[in-house]
Structure formats: structure tokens, C-alpha cells
Design a protein around this motif. Sequence first.
Motif, mmCIF file in Angstrom:
data_model
loop_
_atom_site.group_PDB
_atom_site.id
_atom_site.type_symbol
_atom_site.label_atom_id
_atom_site.label_comp_id
_atom_site.label_asym_id
_atom_site.label_seq_id
_atom_site.Cartn_x
_atom_site.Cartn_y
_atom_site.Cartn_z
ATOM 1 N N MET A 1 -5.737 -1.542 -1.987
ATOM 2 C CA MET A 1 -5.352 -2.284 -0.779
ATOM 3 C C MET A 1 -5.344 -3.786 -1.030
ATOM 4 O O MET A 1 -4.420 -4.497 -0.611
ATOM 5 C CB MET A 1 -6.296 -1.937 0.374
ATOM 6 N N LEU A 2 -6.370 -4.277 -1.719
ATOM 7 C CA LEU A 2 -6.411 -5.704 -2.047
ATOM 8 C C LEU A 2 -5.225 -6.102 -2.907
ATOM 9 O O LEU A 2 -4.617 -7.162 -2.691
ATOM 10 C CB LEU A 2 -7.722 -6.028 -2.777
ATOM 11 N N THR A 3 -4.860 -5.252 -3.862
ATOM 12 C CA THR A 3 -3.748 -5.558 -4.757
ATOM 13 C C THR A 3 -2.437 -5.663 -4.004
ATOM 14 O O THR A 3 -1.674 -6.624 -4.192
ATOM 15 C CB THR A 3 -3.634 -4.480 -5.850
ATOM 16 N N ILE A 4 -2.154 -4.696 -3.128
ATOM 17 C CA ILE A 4 -0.873 -4.753 -2.411
ATOM 18 C C ILE A 4 -0.843 -5.902 -1.409
ATOM 19 O O ILE A 4 0.227 -6.463 -1.122
ATOM 20 C CB ILE A 4 -0.548 -3.414 -1.718
ATOM 21 N N ILE A 5 -2.007 -6.292 -0.885
ATOM 22 C CA ILE A 5 -2.058 -7.453 0.011
ATOM 23 C C ILE A 5 -1.721 -8.722 -0.763
ATOM 24 O O ILE A 5 -0.935 -9.565 -0.293
ATOM 25 C CB ILE A 5 -3.446 -7.573 0.675
ATOM 26 N N SER B 1 7.272 -2.422 -1.025
ATOM 27 C CA SER B 1 6.508 -2.688 -2.247
ATOM 28 C C SER B 1 5.367 -1.689 -2.406
ATOM 29 O O SER B 1 5.023 -1.298 -3.530
ATOM 30 C CB SER B 1 5.953 -4.116 -2.217
ATOM 31 N N ILE B 2 4.797 -1.232 -1.293
ATOM 32 C CA ILE B 2 3.723 -0.229 -1.350
ATOM 33 C C ILE B 2 4.265 1.082 -1.900
ATOM 34 O O ILE B 2 3.620 1.746 -2.721
ATOM 35 C CB ILE B 2 3.116 -0.020 0.054
ATOM 36 N N MET B 3 5.463 1.453 -1.463
ATOM 37 C CA MET B 3 6.075 2.693 -1.922
ATOM 38 C C MET B 3 6.294 2.669 -3.437
ATOM 39 O O MET B 3 6.072 3.669 -4.116
ATOM 40 C CB MET B 3 7.407 2.928 -1.206
ATOM 41 N N VAL B 4 6.695 1.532 -3.970
ATOM 42 C CA VAL B 4 6.953 1.428 -5.407
ATOM 43 C C VAL B 4 5.653 1.391 -6.199
ATOM 44 O O VAL B 4 5.526 2.043 -7.242
ATOM 45 C CB VAL B 4 7.799 0.176 -5.713
ATOM 46 N N MET B 5 4.657 0.651 -5.704
ATOM 47 C CA MET B 5 3.439 0.423 -6.486
ATOM 48 C C MET B 5 2.449 1.581 -6.402
ATOM 49 O O MET B 5 1.843 1.961 -7.404
ATOM 50 C CB MET B 5 2.763 -0.872 -6.024
ATOM 51 N N THR B 6 2.242 2.125 -5.195
ATOM 52 C CA THR B 6 1.215 3.164 -5.030
ATOM 53 C C THR B 6 1.723 4.419 -4.342
ATOM 54 O O THR B 6 1.041 5.445 -4.368
ATOM 55 C CB THR B 6 0.035 2.614 -4.207
ATOM 56 N N ASP B 7 2.893 4.350 -3.701
ATOM 57 C CA ASP B 7 3.439 5.461 -2.922
ATOM 58 C C ASP B 7 2.434 5.954 -1.874
ATOM 59 O O ASP B 7 2.362 7.136 -1.564
ATOM 60 C CB ASP B 7 3.840 6.617 -3.839
ATOM 61 N N GLY B 8 1.648 5.024 -1.344
ATOM 62 C CA GLY B 8 0.673 5.380 -0.317
ATOM 63 C C GLY B 8 -0.666 5.824 -0.849
ATOM 64 O O GLY B 8 -1.611 6.007 -0.090
ATOM 65 N N GLY B 9 -0.781 6.011 -2.133
ATOM 66 C CA GLY B 9 -2.028 6.468 -2.737
ATOM 67 C C GLY B 9 -2.931 5.314 -3.105
ATOM 68 O O GLY B 9 -2.610 4.150 -2.819
ATOM 69 N N THR C 1 -3.471 3.539 0.797
ATOM 70 C CA THR C 1 -2.497 2.484 1.090
ATOM 71 C C THR C 1 -1.297 3.024 1.860
ATOM 72 O O THR C 1 -0.252 2.384 1.914
ATOM 73 C CB THR C 1 -2.016 1.811 -0.213
ATOM 74 N N ASN C 2 -1.449 4.193 2.444
ATOM 75 C CA ASN C 2 -0.355 4.776 3.229
ATOM 76 C C ASN C 2 -0.264 4.058 4.568
ATOM 77 O O ASN C 2 -1.210 4.072 5.350
ATOM 78 C CB ASN C 2 -0.606 6.272 3.453
ATOM 79 N N VAL C 3 0.865 3.402 4.837
ATOM 80 C CA VAL C 3 1.047 2.655 6.079
ATOM 81 C C VAL C 3 2.042 3.382 6.983
ATOM 82 O O VAL C 3 2.697 4.331 6.572
ATOM 83 C CB VAL C 3 1.527 1.214 5.793
ATOM 84 N N MET C 4 2.163 2.915 8.219
ATOM 85 C CA MET C 4 2.929 3.648 9.230
ATOM 86 C C MET C 4 4.368 3.913 8.823
ATOM 87 O O MET C 4 4.839 5.049 8.882
ATOM 88 C CB MET C 4 2.916 2.876 10.561
ATOM 89 N N PHE C 5 5.078 2.877 8.405
ATOM 90 C CA PHE C 5 6.501 3.051 8.125
ATOM 91 C C PHE C 5 6.728 3.852 6.847
ATOM 92 O O PHE C 5 7.756 4.507 6.709
ATOM 93 C CB PHE C 5 7.199 1.689 8.056
ATOM 94 N N LEU C 6 5.796 3.800 5.920
ATOM 95 C CA LEU C 6 5.900 4.644 4.733
ATOM 96 C C LEU C 6 5.706 6.107 5.122
ATOM 97 O O LEU C 6 6.389 6.992 4.588
ATOM 98 C CB LEU C 6 4.855 4.230 3.694
ATOM 99 N N TYR C 7 4.795 6.382 6.050
ATOM 100 C CA TYR C 7 4.573 7.747 6.523
ATOM 101 C C TYR C 7 5.827 8.282 7.215
ATOM 102 O O TYR C 7 6.238 9.427 6.991
ATOM 103 C CB TYR C 7 3.384 7.761 7.485
ATOM 104 N N VAL C 8 6.458 7.440 8.033
ATOM 105 C CA VAL C 8 7.709 7.835 8.703
ATOM 106 C C VAL C 8 8.797 8.105 7.675
ATOM 107 O O VAL C 8 9.520 9.105 7.759
ATOM 108 C CB VAL C 8 8.163 6.735 9.692
ATOM 109 N N TYR C 9 8.918 7.228 6.699
ATOM 110 C CA TYR C 9 9.945 7.382 5.660
ATOM 111 C C TYR C 9 9.796 8.714 4.935
ATOM 112 O O TYR C 9 10.780 9.409 4.674
ATOM 113 C CB TYR C 9 9.839 6.219 4.665
ATOM 114 N N LYS C 10 8.558 9.089 4.608
ATOM 115 C CA LYS C 10 8.334 10.326 3.870
ATOM 116 C C LYS C 10 8.654 11.569 4.706
ATOM 117 O O LYS C 10 8.968 12.620 4.147
ATOM 118 C CB LYS C 10 6.885 10.384 3.384
#
Length: 300
Positions: free
Chosen positions: A155-159, A229-237, A242-251
Motif C-alpha cells: 500500500m505504501l509503495t502504490i501511494i 497503476s495498482i492493476m499493473v503493479m499488484t493487481d489488487g494483491g 491493495t484492491n480498490v473499488m474501481f479495480l474490483y468493479v473492473y474485474k
Amino acid sequence: MNKAKNLAFSYSFLLPSYILTIVLGIYPIMWAMRYMFYDYKGFGSARFVGLANLERVMTDYQFWDSVANTFIYAGGKLLLSIPLALILAVILNWKIKGRNLLRAVIFMPTIISTAVMAVVFFTIFNSYNGILNQFLMKYKLIGSAIDWLGVDYAMLTIILVAVWGAVGNYMLLFLAGLQNIPEDVYESSSLDGANKFQQFRYITIPMLGPVMQMIIMLAIINALKGYESIMVMTDGGPIGKTNVMFLYVYKLFFPPAGSTASTQIQEFGYGSAVAFVTAVIVGIITILYFYGSKRMSHNE
């Protein structure tokens, strides 16, 4: 007659944007609003289920975990990027050598593709052969590789990556506000004995109020909506940290190709319901901020 003709001529220039707004904006929203009441997997017929999808959202712990992650991500991004952007804007508003080059360098990340930026940072923060770990270990700053994309630091890294990508844009907006403050105000305060810190506290900050309100509003919306950027770097993991709202919707609409067969099914109906609740959450936060900032302005 001439007035009506001129009006029609003016609106003809706006017609393409109206068409694009309807086709790419309003129609998809109405489509999603309709299907959130259906069980629809993207093929076959849609089965009407009423409010079942919305009831499922209320008990979906993965979604609410993503909401909590979104608030952590957005809060961290705002707390770091806005003060940093303001400090950089103040420094680069001074008449220092090479300030135009520095402005361009700091602004550059905002025009780089988010996917490209995320891939670059993935190679930097990679736990096994990442550039950052190699650098720190080479100079004996750490004894072993740090798992920057692991549970403890992801989380710190993606921030930090989000701050790097956003600070240049906010800095530019702050610079525009600073350059609209008359120099006479600073000169008058200097004659009255005010030092640089007092000028910043009692002149710069208050006169940047309207600009700062707009920047914070943009920053809140962008932070709550960010996921690329979250999707590319961690894919929510890892494990959804690091799974955020819009990434959850996208999946839900576009499940990962490498996932198991049971999770490869597109859930357009449920995804539409989750997207609706997500939009409501973002809307409520935006309205609360707008209302609060408006009241603060009136009190001043």
C-alpha cells in the motif's frame, strides 16, 4: 430570425460533443443502471432479480474491504501530494536559475502513460531483482531484499507511485494561483516587518484558498477513482491488500485471463450494482467536501 440562425450555428459546433457525451457517457450509465436489476453474465438472456444484486453488495466483504483500501490509498495520496505540490510551487515561483526546466521535469510524470509508469516502477520495486533493492544492498543500507510489493509495504509503495504521478499537476495549478497574487501585497507586508514564513501563513495560504479548494476536490475524485497503476503493479494483491473499488468493479466486468474457471465469468449484472454503489460513495464524499468547503469559505 438572425438570432435563431446564429444560435443554431453555434449549437452545430457543440453537436459532436453532445453526441459523444450521449454515446460514451449517458448510454453506458443507463445500460448499467438497467442491468443492476438483472442476473446477466454477458451471454444468453438476462434474468430479472430485483434488488438481489444490491443486497449482495451490502454483504460482499471483498467489496467493503476494497472501500477501506480506497480510503487508505486516497488519504495517503492526498496527505503527501498536496503539501508537496504546494511546497514545490512556492519554491519554483521564486526567481531561481533553471526553474522552468525544473517545472517541466516535475510536471513530466503527469503526461506519461499510467501503464508505462507502473511497469517502470514495478521493475524498481520488484522484490527479487528490483533496482531499489539492488541499490540499497550495494551500499549496505539494508541486509536483505525488502518485499516492497508484499503485504507489509504494498500500500505504501502504490501511494508513493501515485504521489509521483500526481504532484506535478497539482504543482502547476498552485503555480497559477501564486502568480495571480499581486507582488504589492508582499512588498507592503515586508515594510510592516513580516518575514517569509508570516507572508506564507497570512498572505499566500489565504489567497490560495479558492485554488486549493479546487485542487483538493480534483485530488479526492482522482484518488477515489484511481486503479490503473495498482492493476499493473499488484493487481489488487497481495491477498487483496491493495484492491480498490474501481479495480474490483473492473474485474467483475473483465475478469483476469489467468484466473480460475469459476472466476472467469463476467458478472455484468452484479458488476453494475457494485459500480452504482461505488458511484454513490464517491458522490457522497464529493458532496460532503463541497458542502464543508463552501461553509468554511462563508465563515471566513
